[in-house]
Write a protein that holds these residues in place. Structure first.
Motif, PDB file in Angstrom:
ATOM      1  N   UNK A  41      43.831 -43.590  74.466  1.00  0.00           N
ATOM      2  CA  UNK A  41      44.853 -42.565  74.261  1.00  0.00           C
ATOM      3  C   UNK A  41      46.085 -42.864  75.108  1.00  0.00           C
ATOM      4  N   UNK A  42      47.245 -42.479  74.576  1.00  0.00           N
ATOM      5  CA  UNK A  42      48.482 -42.522  75.352  1.00  0.00           C
ATOM      6  C   UNK A  42      48.644 -41.163  76.009  1.00  0.00           C
ATOM      7  N   UNK A  43      48.751 -41.139  77.342  1.00  0.00           N
ATOM      8  CA  UNK A  43      48.885 -39.855  78.051  1.00  0.00           C
ATOM      9  C   UNK A  43      50.123 -39.839  78.950  1.00  0.00           C
ATOM     10  N   UNK A  44      51.028 -40.808  78.739  1.00  0.00           N
ATOM     11  CA  UNK A  44      52.216 -40.899  79.581  1.00  0.00           C
ATOM     12  C   UNK A  44      53.329 -39.971  79.131  1.00  0.00           C
ATOM     13  N   UNK A  45      54.517 -40.235  79.631  1.00  0.00           N
ATOM     14  CA  UNK A  45      55.698 -39.467  79.232  1.00  0.00           C
ATOM     15  C   UNK A  45      56.330 -40.168  78.032  1.00  0.00           C
ATOM     16  N   UNK A  46      57.451 -39.627  77.554  1.00  0.00           N
ATOM     17  CA  UNK A  46      58.098 -40.256  76.405  1.00  0.00           C
ATOM     18  C   UNK A  46      58.555 -41.682  76.737  1.00  0.00           C
ATOM     19  N   UNK A  47      58.952 -41.907  77.981  1.00  0.00           N
ATOM     20  CA  UNK A  47      59.550 -43.198  78.304  1.00  0.00           C
ATOM     21  C   UNK A  47      58.760 -44.063  79.272  1.00  0.00           C
ATOM     22  N   UNK A  48      57.624 -43.586  79.771  1.00  0.00           N
ATOM     23  CA  UNK A  48      56.806 -44.403  80.674  1.00  0.00           C
ATOM     24  C   UNK A  48      55.341 -44.239  80.285  1.00  0.00           C
ATOM     25  N   UNK A  49      54.678 -45.368  80.077  1.00  0.00           N
ATOM     26  CA  UNK A  49      53.314 -45.332  79.570  1.00  0.00           C
ATOM     27  C   UNK A  49      52.292 -44.941  80.627  1.00  0.00           C
ATOM     28  N   UNK A  50      51.263 -44.252  80.185  1.00  0.00           N
ATOM     29  CA  UNK A  50      50.022 -44.095  80.928  1.00  0.00           C
ATOM     30  C   UNK A  50      48.956 -44.080  79.847  1.00  0.00           C
ATOM     31  N   UNK A  51      47.872 -44.835  80.070  1.00  0.00           N
ATOM     32  CA  UNK A  51      46.870 -45.010  79.026  1.00  0.00           C
ATOM     33  C   UNK A  51      45.517 -44.566  79.550  1.00  0.00           C
ATOM     34  N   UNK A  52      44.800 -43.826  78.722  1.00  0.00           N
ATOM     35  CA  UNK A  52      43.482 -43.322  79.100  1.00  0.00           C
ATOM     36  C   UNK A  52      42.432 -43.967  78.194  1.00  0.00           C
ATOM     37  N   UNK A  53      41.389 -44.506  78.818  1.00  0.00           N
ATOM     38  CA  UNK A  53      40.283 -45.087  78.041  1.00  0.00           C
ATOM     39  C   UNK A  53      39.035 -44.298  78.434  1.00  0.00           C
ATOM     40  N   UNK A  54      38.469 -43.604  77.454  1.00  0.00           N
ATOM     41  CA  UNK A  54      37.428 -42.623  77.777  1.00  0.00           C
ATOM     42  C   UNK A  54      36.029 -43.118  77.417  1.00  0.00           C
ATOM     43  N   UNK A  55      35.050 -42.562  78.101  1.00  0.00           N
ATOM     44  CA  UNK A  55      33.650 -42.684  77.681  1.00  0.00           C
ATOM     45  C   UNK A  55      32.934 -41.460  78.243  1.00  0.00           C
ATOM     46  N   UNK A 236      46.246 -54.866  69.581  1.00  0.00           N
ATOM     47  CA  UNK A 236      47.208 -53.790  69.844  1.00  0.00           C
ATOM     48  C   UNK A 236      47.826 -54.017  71.214  1.00  0.00           C
ATOM     49  N   UNK A 237      49.145 -54.144  71.218  1.00  0.00           N
ATOM     50  CA  UNK A 237      49.877 -54.315  72.480  1.00  0.00           C
ATOM     51  C   UNK A 237      50.477 -52.981  72.908  1.00  0.00           C
ATOM     52  N   UNK A 238      50.289 -52.657  74.183  1.00  0.00           N
ATOM     53  CA  UNK A 238      51.000 -51.523  74.783  1.00  0.00           C
ATOM     54  C   UNK A 238      51.702 -52.077  76.022  1.00  0.00           C
ATOM     55  N   UNK A 239      52.918 -51.610  76.258  1.00  0.00           N
ATOM     56  CA  UNK A 239      53.681 -52.068  77.418  1.00  0.00           C
ATOM     57  C   UNK A 239      54.040 -50.871  78.301  1.00  0.00           C
ATOM     58  N   UNK A 240      54.257 -51.105  79.599  1.00  0.00           N
ATOM     59  CA  UNK A 240      54.567 -49.992  80.516  1.00  0.00           C
ATOM     60  C   UNK A 240      55.798 -49.179  80.085  1.00  0.00           C
ATOM     61  N   UNK A 241      56.755 -49.850  79.457  1.00  0.00           N
ATOM     62  CA  UNK A 241      57.866 -49.133  78.825  1.00  0.00           C
ATOM     63  C   UNK A 241      57.566 -49.156  77.329  1.00  0.00           C
ATOM     64  N   UNK A 242      57.213 -47.991  76.750  1.00  0.00           N
ATOM     65  CA  UNK A 242      56.684 -48.011  75.374  1.00  0.00           C
ATOM     66  C   UNK A 242      57.624 -48.633  74.349  1.00  0.00           C
TER      67      UNK A 242
END
Ligand code: ZN
Length: 289
Positions: A41-55, A236-242
């Motif tokens: 999941x993406x849980x960051x702000x509109x302009x800065x990424x934060x990613x959550x990987x759950x179990x 799937x690529x995710x970058x710190x600046x989305x």
């Protein structure tokens, strides 16, 4: 003494105002969490990424955006039905304020272990900027000191419950830059994620990547980072600046019905290509060509 205190106050107010002016408003603009794929999941702000990987047995958070966004990230996590205490591990792309600023507070709220490669671990623990950092002499403040940081090594696999992620040292932007890889599955289909750290040769005006005394390995580090991106299994690529990986554009397409719009195995190589071109033009500029 009084005048000195006053001038310190005035200059820090000035600095804050200056930073405010430079800082894109999206960096702290709240954003509803978005499911990317499977348990990611993406849980960051509109302009800065934060990613959550759950179990069910443990969850990982990558990056903490700006200090003032820690609450928004925490709210995004709980709105997904994940308890803050389920977050067992927090990791970081690189130890700059815009990606590590919220980590100290998020560690306090979750009780998670923070783990980082040696240079980043030292910077996170100290709450100070380091001379090797190409942005050492910029006005960007350091991230808040993180209380407990576990030092890990390049290639190490970290586990939190059923989640495992691998650390890849991808330096250049900072000496401790780290990209993270993991696999997420949905309906028996699995994809390989790459959270690729920044590969931009951005620095203070006084810093040169060529003939550098404080960070002489910088160019080599960039080259290794580009090579990592070209070789990575990258669905799937995710970058710190989305916006660097066109995350919002891809999510929009996906939500409009193009089911696999987020999956594109050419993205990591194209990020490497852009990084190489940026480095090339930076080096040419420094060499006066
Ligand atoms: Zn940075």
């Amino acid at each position: 003494m009084k005048t000195r205190t006053l001038s310190v106050v005035v200059s820090s107010v000035f600095l804050a105002a200056l930073l405010q002016a430079q800082q894109p408003p999206e960096w702290t603009q709240p954003q509803k969490p978005v499911r990317i794929f499977g348990n990611t999941y993406y849980v960051g702000t509109r302009g800065l990424s934060a990613v959550l990987i759950t179990s069910p047995t443990g969850t990982v958070l990558i990056d903490g955006a700006m200090p003032e966004s820690a609450s928004d990230i925490a709210n995004n996590i709980t709105s997904l039905g994940v308890k803050l205490s389920d977050v067992k591990l927090i990791v970081n792309s690189h130890a700059h304020l815009d990606h590590a600023g919220g980590i100290a507070e998020l560690q306090r709220r979750t009780g998670a272990t923070v783990a980082a490669l040696p240079w980043s671990a030292d910077v996170l623990k100290s709450g100070k900027k380091d001379r090797k950092d190409p942005q050492f002499e910029t006005s960007m403040p350091p991230a808040a000191a993180v209380a407990n940081v576990k030092t890990i090594r390049d290639g190490e696999v970290l586990r939190a419950g059923d989640v495992s992620i691998t650390a890849h040292r991808t330096g250049g932007h900072t000496p401790g830059g780290t990209s993270w890889t993991w696999r997420s599955c949905e309906d028996k289909r699995c994809v390989d994620f790459v959270y690729a750290d920044s590969v931009t040769p951005v620095s203070a005006d006084s810093f040169r990547f060529t003939d550098n005394k404080t960070y002489p390995e910088a160019i080599d580090d960039f080259k290794k980072s580009h090579a990592f991106l070209r070789a990575a299994s990258c669905d799937i690529l995710i970058t710190p600046h989305p916006e660097v990986s066109n995350l919002w554009g891809r999510i929009e397409k996906r939500d409009a019905g193009e089911r696999d719009a987020l999956i594109d195995r050419t993205q990591c190589a194209s990020l490497a290509e852009r990084g190489e071109a940026q480095l090339q033009s930076r080096l040419e500029k420094e060499r006066g060509k």
